[in-house]
Design an enzyme around this catalytic site. Structure first.
Site, PDB file in Angstrom:
ATOM      1  N   LYS A 225      -5.297 -13.136  -8.267  1.00  9.61           N
ATOM      2  CA  LYS A 225      -4.012 -12.376  -8.684  1.00  9.61           C
ATOM      3  C   LYS A 225      -3.029 -13.035  -7.421  1.00  9.61           C
ATOM      4  CE  LYS A 225      -1.634  -7.962  -9.205  1.00  9.61           C
ATOM      5  NZ  LYS A 225      -0.186  -8.569  -8.343  1.00  9.61           N
TER       6      LYS A 225
ATOM      7  N   TYR B 152       4.098   1.503  -1.040  1.00 11.66           N
ATOM      8  CA  TYR B 152       4.449   1.602  -2.552  1.00 11.66           C
ATOM      9  C   TYR B 152       3.720   2.040  -3.351  1.00 11.66           C
ATOM     10  CZ  TYR B 152       7.176  -0.273  -6.477  1.00 11.66           C
ATOM     11  OH  TYR B 152       7.706  -0.117  -7.746  1.00 11.66           O
ATOM     12  N   ASP B 153       2.462   1.572  -3.457  1.00 10.77           N
ATOM     13  CA  ASP B 153       1.414   2.147  -4.333  1.00 10.77           C
ATOM     14  C   ASP B 153       1.289   3.628  -4.089  1.00 10.77           C
ATOM     15  OD1 ASP B 153       1.356  -0.373  -5.472  1.00 10.77           O
ATOM     16  OD2 ASP B 153      -0.685  -0.926  -4.404  1.00 10.77           O
TER      17      ASP B 153
ATOM     18  N   CYS C 119      18.436   3.256  28.269  1.00  8.61           N
ATOM     19  CA  CYS C 119      18.285   1.824  28.832  1.00  8.61           C
ATOM     20  C   CYS C 119      19.699   1.417  29.416  1.00  8.61           C
ATOM     21  CB  CYS C 119      17.744   0.978  27.969  1.00  8.61           C
ATOM     22  SG  CYS C 119      18.800   0.568  26.469  1.00  8.61           S
TER      23      CYS C 119
ATOM     24  N   LYS D  89      -9.513  -9.871 -17.165  1.00  2.91           N
ATOM     25  CA  LYS D  89      -8.817  -9.687 -18.575  1.00  2.91           C
ATOM     26  C   LYS D  89     -10.045  -9.779 -19.676  1.00  2.91           C
ATOM     27  CE  LYS D  89      -4.787 -12.108 -17.205  1.00  2.91           C
ATOM     28  NZ  LYS D  89      -4.252 -13.414 -16.993  1.00  2.91           N
TER      29      LYS D  89
ATOM     30  N   GLU E  76      -9.552 -13.800 -12.421  1.00  2.00           N
ATOM     31  CA  GLU E  76      -8.796 -14.734 -11.762  1.00  2.00           C
ATOM     32  C   GLU E  76      -8.042 -14.182 -10.597  1.00  2.00           C
ATOM     33  OE1 GLU E  76      -5.560 -15.049 -14.930  1.00  2.00           O
ATOM     34  OE2 GLU E  76      -7.215 -14.627 -16.529  1.00  2.00           O
TER      35      GLU E  76
ATOM     36  N   ALA F 156       0.828  -1.209   0.027  1.00  2.00           N
ATOM     37  CA  ALA F 156      -0.002  -0.068   0.044  1.00  2.00           C
ATOM     38  C   ALA F 156       0.938   1.403   0.012  1.00  2.00           C
ATOM     39  CB  ALA F 156      -0.994  -0.059   1.181  1.00  2.00           C
TER      40      ALA F 156
ATOM     41  N   SER G  41       3.150  -5.133 -17.153  1.00  2.00           N
ATOM     42  CA  SER G  41       2.621  -5.466 -15.800  1.00  2.00           C
ATOM     43  C   SER G  41       1.161  -4.743 -15.901  1.00  2.00           C
ATOM     44  CB  SER G  41       3.334  -4.186 -14.913  1.00  2.00           C
ATOM     45  OG  SER G  41       2.933  -4.284 -13.583  1.00  2.00           O
TER      46      SER G  41
END
Ligand code: IVH
Length: 427
Positions: A129, A48-49, A421, A303, A127, A46, A94
């Site tokens: 993915k 990256y998109d 710490c 498709k 189909e 997400a 793609s």
């Protein structure tokens, strides 16, 4: 303070836009390198998109700033140096993405408009993915002669020796196949095989993979085919590259069925549809069954069924006009935040890691999630004992995206982030 990354595109000056484009190019290239070459992604699909969509939008608004090597005009990240290269006779392209139902309705409407169908039906396939890596396998006179990854779409990596070790990929085909035949599809790993592989890796000190997709990619892209042979890789055929012109099978659906008859695994959930609403029904059915399939899918591909119509529709830049990938939203689940551990990295950075009551998110058991940093804990107001929403988006580290404000939340203590710490004092 808002950074350029949050600024609406219309509000950017050309100078700011150029800087923002440079930043996005750098981030996308780094993510591509980690994903395609190192098989070790750090960004969720997400996120990256989002980077890519912002780059596409910026390039549309400032066409003079489009770089010739922009990743928006390119598929994948090129082949790795360690493999011999193979040029794809038919490029491996793609798919454009759809996220909302209306994107799918728009896609179907665009197809009808382009083909000027005047109300006549156009058949589509729907189909799953498959979330693996794409592969092109070339047969001449029914014998497997070579196999290549997608690479940058024009040139891939020669993984022939490795592919010969995948039991599900036929080495020899029946007599009635076209003389030249390139079958394309996805190499993937099932959830069960992935879990077993990681258990073995943990026990013997091998590489533990973040998700089945990385395990499949890391297993296929081995210089030593004996390592691939020991990995449980699977394959689904769903497309083709070069094929001798005498093959008179005229639809996507029938071609994939023919692959099935010739011994290739094909996905049993592929169906034919006649409208956007039918495609959306398939999407909802697959989304509901997703966790039970036994392998990762990250959406549904639609498709145009008739190949002559696919040819008429053609391509725009890196994707066909006749297909689209309808992505699933990131998978989420509720669980309880049992504790927060602070990991100290080599550079001294303190990273909070949430310890969770184990929960299955999209078929994978999640026990830890990242909380990024102290600001993120404060933003979420995450308190130990809270019910939280974890998200897994095909990425390495699940994230906490929300705290559920139940009755107990206010009575719990806010998390006190330890900036110092004991290990800091040991010098
Ligand atoms: S068709 C020209 N069908 O998704 C387009 N791709 O985002 C050819 N994928 O590169 C691809 N399942 O790796 C197609 N049923 C399916 C698929 C599928 C998974 C992958 C494939 C492709 C990527 C595009």
């Amino acid at each position: 303070m808002t950074s350029a990354a949050d600024t609406p595109i219309d509000a950017l000056s050309p100078l700011e836009a150029a800087a923002e484009i440079a930043r996005l190019l750098e981030a996308i290239r780094a993510a591509d390198r980690l994903y395609y070459q190192d098989d070790a992604p750090t960004l969720s699909d997400a996120d990256y998109d989002r980077l890519r969509l912002r780059l596409v939008a910026l390039e549309a608004r400032f066409p003079e700033l489009v770089r010739p090597d922009s990743p928006t005009g390119k598929v994948g990240a090129g082949a790795s140096e360690k493999f011999e290269k193979v040029r794809h006779v038919v490029p491996m392209l793609s798919l454009d993405n759809a996220f909302a139902d209306d994107d799918v309705r728009d896609f179907v409407a665009r197809v009808h408009k382009f083909l000027a169908t005047h109300g006549q039906t156009v058949a589509f396939t729907a189909e799953p993915k498959i979330d693996g890596l794409s592969l092109s396998i070339r047969y001449v006179n029914g014998r497997l002669v070579s196999a290549a990854t997608r690479g940058d779409g024009a040139e891939g990596e020669n993984v022939t020796a490795n592919v010969r070790t995948i039991a599900e990929v036929p080495q020899v085909l029946p007599d009635d196949v076209p003389e030249v035949l390139e079958v394309r599809g996805e190499v993937y790993m099932s959830h069960a095989d992935f879990a077993a592989l990681n258990v073995k890796a943990e026990a013997f000190g091998g590489k533990v993979f973040a998700n089945p997709r990385n395990a499949a990619a890391g297993s296929l892209r081995q210089l030593d085919a004996a390592i691939t042979a020991a990995r449980p890789l699977k394959f689904f055929a769903y497309a083709w590259g070069e094929i001798s012109p005498d093959w008179a099978v005229e639809t996507q659906y029938e071609r994939v069925r023919a692959f099935g008859r010739w011994g290739f695994p094909v996905n049993p959930r592929m169906v034919r549809c006649a409208s956007a609403e039918e495609l959306l029904e398939v999407y909802r059915g697959l989304e509901a069954d997703r966790a039970r399939l036994g392998y990762d899918i990250d959406g549904v591909v639609y498709k145009v069924d008739r190949i002559d119509l696919q040819t008429r529709l053609g391509f725009v830049s890196r994707s066909p006009r006749w297909a689209i990938a309808h992505k699933f939203p990131a998978e989420k689940a509720r669980t309880v935040l049992e504790g927060i551990d602070i990991q100290v990295g080599r550079t001294g950075a303190h990273t909070p890691v949430a310890r969770l009551t184990p929960v299955t998110v999209g078929g994978v058991v999640v026990t830890n999630a990242t909380l990024h940093n102290a600001d993120e804990i404060a933003r979420l107001d995450a308190r130990i004992g809270d019910t939280v929403v974890v998200q897994r988006a095909g990425d390495v580290i699940p994230q906490i995206v929300e705290v559920v404000r139940d009755e107990g939340h206010d009575g719990r203590a806010a998390f006190d982030f330890p900036h110092l710490c004991l290990c800091d004092l040991k010098t």
